[in-house]
Design a protein around this motif. Structure first.
Motif: not given
Length: 266
Positions: A92-99
């Motif tokens: 949740l902190v290191r990656y950007r993704f949908r939802a």
């Protein structure tokens, strides 16, 4: 006037000590009554000083068995929730993704939702799946509600990390695994440890969710609740006092290790 000035200067300390005393009062009562020898079935009034309960902590039928079950569930739930929660927090902190935003919001639901609602929902799920209620349904339920606390604790720690430390390790030719083990993990360790300890305490202490999904399995909180209907053996106070002393000892050891590390750094 001198008394008033002294009180104003020490107001925060006095308020803190009074609050601490208020919080520790139940533990003190439990400890004192672990040395009691009641005349009847209920250990609610002081009668006589005795070490009988401390000499036979498992003198009550099925109590140590239920304690063993609670400890096993708490340990496995802590391991499962800590591993999954740590990975979720980093994702949740290191990656950007949908939802991602929706998942961040859903993580807080188990903490905000009343336990009885979650307990009934899990019971419905297990019954529809045809699962046999018992040790493993309790374990799954405990991992589920402990997960949110681990994610919250680890996520706060990871968000406060300085990314330049990992970049410096990579500049010194450290690989991804070395960087994680020698830089990232030690920095995130306090948050992971906090989440693990919180998970263990919540799992061991849980009654509502466990009672709904236990089947014929009896954990220590369920044993205490059942005993309160018939009589409260002194051994319950002995177990409670022992758990409290172990927790205090762990905190003191942690403080000593932290102070020693700080002195070494200086």
């Amino acid at each position: 006037m001198a008394v008033v000035r002294w009180f104003k200067r020490h107001f925060v300390v006095i308020a803190g000590l009074l609050t601490l005393g208020y919080l520790l009062l139940p533990n003190v009562i439990v400890t004192v009554f672990s040395f009691n020898k009641p005349k009847g079935r209920f250990n609610y009034e002081w009668q006589q000083f005795s070490l009988d309960a401390w000499g036979k902590p498992c003198g009550v039928a099925d109590m140590c068995g239920s304690l063993s079950i609670s400890l096993q569930i708490a340990v496995w739930a802590t391991i499962g929730a800590t591993l999954l929660g740590t990975m979720i927090a980093f994702a949740l902190v290191r990656y950007r993704f949908r939802a991602r935003g929706a998942i961040n919001s859903l993580i807080f639901l188990p903490m905000a939702m009343p336990e009885v609602v979650m307990a009934a929902s899990l019971l419905t799920l297990f019954l529809n799946m045809g699962a046999q209620l018992g040790f493993y349904t309790i374990l799954i339920a405990h991992i589920m509600f402990c997960l949110s606390f681990v994610v919250t604790a680890v996520k706060a720690r990871v968000m406060s990390m300085d990314p330049r430390l990992e970049q410096a390790a990579q500049d010194l030719y450290a690989g991804p695994v070395q960087t994680f083990l020698r830089v990232t993990l030690p920095i995130a360790a306090p948050g992971i440890a906090a989440g693990a300890l919180l998970s263990f305490a919540l799992s061991f202490d849980d009654f509502i969710i466990t009672n709904f999904n236990a089947g014929s399995t009896v954990t220590f909180p369920m044993f205490v609740w059942g005993s309160a209907q018939r009589g409260t053996p002194v051994q319950i106070n002995v177990i409670g006092t022992t758990m409290f002393l172990v927790a205090v000892l762990l905190v003191l050891v942690s403080m000593a290790i932290t102070n020693r590390r700080n002195k070494v750094k200086v």
